[in-house]
Scaffold this active site. Structure first.
Site, PDB file in Angstrom:
ATOM      1  N   ASP A 250       0.550  -1.382   0.117  1.00  0.00           N
ATOM      2  CA  ASP A 250       0.276   0.368  -0.225  1.00  0.00           C
ATOM      3  C   ASP A 250       0.678   1.334  -0.364  1.00  0.00           C
ATOM      4  OD1 ASP A 250      -1.960   2.099  -0.183  1.00  0.00           O
ATOM      5  OD2 ASP A 250      -2.958   0.744   1.542  1.00  0.00           O
TER       6      ASP A 250
HETATM    7  C1  BGC Z   1      -4.669   3.182  -0.307  1.00  0.00           C
HETATM    8  C2  BGC Z   1      -4.892   2.841  -1.075  1.00  0.00           C
HETATM    9  C3  BGC Z   1      -4.901   3.366  -2.686  1.00  0.00           C
HETATM   10  C4  BGC Z   1      -3.036   3.689  -2.343  1.00  0.00           C
HETATM   11  C5  BGC Z   1      -2.997   4.742  -3.285  1.00  0.00           C
HETATM   12  C6  BGC Z   1      -3.450   4.340  -0.409  1.00  0.00           C
HETATM   13  O1  BGC Z   1      -3.445   4.795   0.445  1.00  0.00           O
HETATM   14  O2  BGC Z   1      -4.696   2.521   0.972  1.00  0.00           O
HETATM   15  O3  BGC Z   1      -6.296   1.712  -1.273  1.00  0.00           O
HETATM   16  O4  BGC Z   1      -5.076   2.257  -3.708  1.00  0.00           O
HETATM   17  O5  BGC Z   1      -3.446   4.797  -1.083  1.00  0.00           O
HETATM   18  O6  BGC Z   1      -3.849   5.754  -3.812  1.00  0.00           O
END
Ligand code: BGC
Length: 753
Positions: free
Chosen positions: A266
């Site tokens: 993530d």
């Molecule tokens: C989120 C993800 C997301 C990623 C990119 C993160 O903060 O938890 O779900 O895909 O950011 O935007």
């Protein structure tokens, strides 16, 4: 066809066949070769530096390919409700493109509420085509974390409280996306069930709970759906961060499930050099290295999987075995996506995609209660009064990383105005919620400022409602902080902004009041007995208002079902202590600790066990017609499948259950037949019943049809944490068939030996 023409066609076929087979360049550039052949050919051509460069980001959403060899960059995008607007190279703000407004599809909680695998396939195919058109290789979604608490700020991005429902609904989505040559990245793996302190909390739970509740949707996405990518979550599991959690990634995902795709961190979830190298992470994104200003030249070289990795290889602390594995997985992803011979051009903002968004949003809308106020009947020249902020507030913008920029968003008010062009339609605000309209520099352009006091707003609403043919309150949550929003949880399940008092006051004056709750997670409805009808709507995307109007007018007969329980109060639920939620700080521990003491008893499994009355049960949803269930039959009366079997087994079918469904009402409609399995009493406490099958069937008024649901051995099993295997207990099992978890219509028993 003449003989000569046939000969011509045959020669043409031979010629084109020869062209396809003959390829003078290297194997990895030959589209006719298999993905594995291409990976095996290209890997040895890469230097260590090139392999390491594959494993970490070069911008907010991309990683470097191998330009020397013509291997393209990898581009990711959120996900999961539409294709995120382009952002600046190293900032979250939108880049300001004028051609990146997408079709906004409904939130995944709405998709789950359709209980319809065809809708999930349609969703996946449509969003996948949009991703492909925008030249994205990995779509960051769908999310399948279980709704453990109604307070989780990201429930709206997930598929409800039941692992079987989430598992069956995620598979077609993944397959539909991947048909387009785009990898679906199933997230957030795993036991990531809250936003509060999401980057600093360890979810601690026993193996039975892990395997029975929190893993199955991911497992199904990988083993049945064939997902090409998985995103590790921010939190820790049993004390180790999930983006490099050895047990979750190496032992379970890549070991037991045989996952051959790519594990993506993530954004900012990678926290440790060595664990990132050795514990199964393949690609690192979003690590906070202070972007453009922090490092001398290229801050991305500070990533755990960048210069620190090269350093470790240089001084012998790491070998190249893990690097080759990571590089192979990334190359496999590239050959499956951007370098796939079957890659489509994709399509963006097509009428078909808007149609799909509308269909899915309508199919997920749940009619919770109806004493005859719905479908709406407004005569030409009649008066319809709509009260509430959510009738006009655009919801596609907001909520965190799933926020989108869309070509258009039809609000509920606009949808109803279109549906009743000859009626007088009055909107009154009723309460003030959140007036913000932008996210990362995308703005809806609405002005939601308000100067009236709460009592004035209520008085204005009451006076507008006088003499109306129908009054609809449209409220609920929104995607602002503390509501359905990434990064924050809610404080309670009570409706915010004083809406309960407004609904109470309106219902006292208007006995036929219709309430539409728009939210992505459960809210309390203490006024339920005082209103005529209740509809659960969701964040419906671009076509939100039209889809809601379709159901309110009866143009679409509602067939959505709740993907989670609506409790009467938060305190009725299974999470009773701070240890369980939101976690506690223990002496000597750097991280917050959270204990899943409730075990497998989440959602209806908890309410069933404790016999606690709920407002509306899991699986509940009404129709404008009615259905009867008859003649439940099993393909066998007895099964000889008791005993244990390995952790990756049990997928063989052991039983078929069939039931005849009749549409006994006056309208065409669709019923969701739900199958719950109830175990015999035994030494190990088990849920009273568990969802193990469902099927949506459309029937014309007066028509009957047969639904047949297969059951695997796994459907009867519980996880034995000591022996690390599945177990089927012998005895008399009951198979319930019904219209919700609390409306079981018929049953049959099977004896397991
Ligand atoms: C989120 C993800 C997301 C990623 C990119 C993160 O903060 O938890 O779900 O895909 O950011 O935007």
């Amino acid at each position: 066809m003449t003989k000569r023409y046939t000969l011509f066609l045959a020669l043409l076929a031979v010629a084109s066949c020869t062209t396809a087979v003959r390829h003078d360049g290297p194997v990895y550039l030959d589209p006719a070769r298999s993905v594995e052949e291409r990976v095996a050919d290209v890997l040895p051509r890469l230097t260590i530096e090139e392999k390491v460069a594959l494993t970490h980001a070069q911008s907010k959403f991309s990683s470097r390919g191998v330009p020397r060899l013509g291997i393209p960059e990898v581009w990711c995008t959120d996900g999961p409700h539409g294709i995120r607007p382009e952002v600046l190279w190293d900032e979250w703000d939108q880049a300001g493109w004028t051609n990146d407004s997408c079709t906004a599809f409904p939130a995944l909680s709405c998709l789950a509420a359709t209980w319809d695998k065809d809708m999930s396939l349609l969703f996946g195919r449509s969003i996948g085509a949009e991703a492909r058109y925008r030249k994205k290789d990995i779509l960051l979604g769908p999310g399948v974390n279980i709704c453990r608490t109604p307070l989780n700020g990201r429930n709206f991005e997930y598929m409800g409280e039941d692992p079987f429902l989430a598992g069956k609904m995620v598979v077609p989505y993944v397959q539909g996306v991947q048909e387009n040559g785009v990898a679906a990245c199933v997230k957030h793996y795993a036991v990531n069930n809250q936003e509060t302190k999401r980057t600093a909390t360890s979810s601690n739970l026993d193996d039975r709970t892990l395997y029975e509740i929190y893993l199955p949707a991911f497992e199904t996405a990988v083993r049945e759906g064939g997902a090409w990518a998985i995103m590790g979550s921010y939190n820790l599991y049993n004390g180790q961060f999930n983006c490099h959690n050895k047990r979750l990634l190496l032992d379970i995902l890549k070991g037991e499930w045989g996952f051959d795709g790519v594990v993506v961190s993530d954004w900012g979830g990678c926290r440790d050099d060595d664990e990132a190298i050795f514990n199964g992470l393949d690609m690192e994104f979003g690590t906070w290295t202070n972007g453009l200003t922090g490092a001398a030249s290229d801050s991305y070289r500070n990533y755990h999987l960048a210069d620190p990795y090269l350093q470790r290889i240089a001084d012998g602390r790491a070998g190249t075995k893990e690097l080759d594995d990571k590089a192979s997985r990334i190359l496999r992803t590239i050959f499956r996506t951007s370098m796939s011979p079957e890659k489509h051009f994709g399509s963006f903002n097509s009428p078909e995609h808007y149609d799909a968004a509308r269909k899915i949003a309508a199919a997920g809308t749940v009619l919770l209660q109806n004493n005859g106020a719905l479908p709406l009947n407004i005569p030409d020249g009649g008066k319809l009064v709509i009260i509430g902020e959510n009738a006009v507030k655009k919801m596609v913008v907001g909520g965190g990383s799933s926020s989108l920029k869309t070509n258009y968003e039809i609000t509920p008010l606009e949808g109803l105005q279109e549906a009743f062009p000859n009626a007088e339609i009055i909107w009154e605000r009723g309460y003030v919620g959140d007036t913000s309209t932008s996210y990362n520099k995308v703005d809806t352009g609405q002005d939601l400022s308000e100067s009236r006091s709460p009592s004035q707003l209520l008085a204005d609403a009451l006076s507008a409602a006088e003499g109306a043919d129908a009054v609809i309150f449209i409220g609920g949550l929104n995607k602002s902080k503390g509501q359905d929003n990434e990064g924050t949880d809610r404080a309670d399940i009570v409706l915010p902004y004083g809406q309960d008092a407004v609904i109470e006051a309106l219902s006292a004056a208007i006995p036929s009041l219709i309430v539409v709750n728009i939210s992505g997670s459960p809210v309390a409805m203490p006024w339920a007995d005082k209103v005529a009808a209740i509809v659960q709507g969701w964040y419906g995307g671009s076509e939100s208002g039209r889809a809601l109007a379709d159901v309110l007018t009866g143009a679409v007969n509602p067939s959505g079902r709740l993907p989670f329980t609506l409790p009467k109060a938060l305190s009725d639920g299974p999470l009773k202590t701070a240890r369980q939620y939101p976690g506690i700080q223990e002496e000597g521990s750097k991280w917050w600790q959270e204990y899943y003491d409730e075990g497998v008893f989440v959602g209806y499994r908890w309410y069933d066990k404790e016999n606690i009355p709920v407002q509306f049960p899991f699986g509940h949803g009404l129709s404008y017609t009615s259905f009867s269930y008859d003649n439940a039959r099993l393909s066998r009366k007895a099964l000889a499948c008791a005993g244990s079997f390995p952790v990756d087994g049990g997928n063989e079918e052991v039983l078929k259950v069939s039931v005849s469904i009749s549409n006994t009402g006056g309208l065409d409609g669709a019923e969701v037949v739900q199958l719950y399995v109830a175990p015999p009493a035994g030494d190990v406490e088990r849920p009273v019943k568990e969802l193990r099958g469902f099927e949506k069937i459309s029937l014309k008024s007066g028509e009957s049809g047969m639904v047949t649901i297969p059951l695997t051995r796994r459907a009867f099993s519980r996880f034995d944490p000591d022996a690390h295997c599945w177990v089927v207990d012998p005895g008399e099992w009951t198979i319930h068939l019904g219209s919700s978890s609390a409306d079981l219509r018929t049953c049959a028993t099977v004896s397991i030996k």
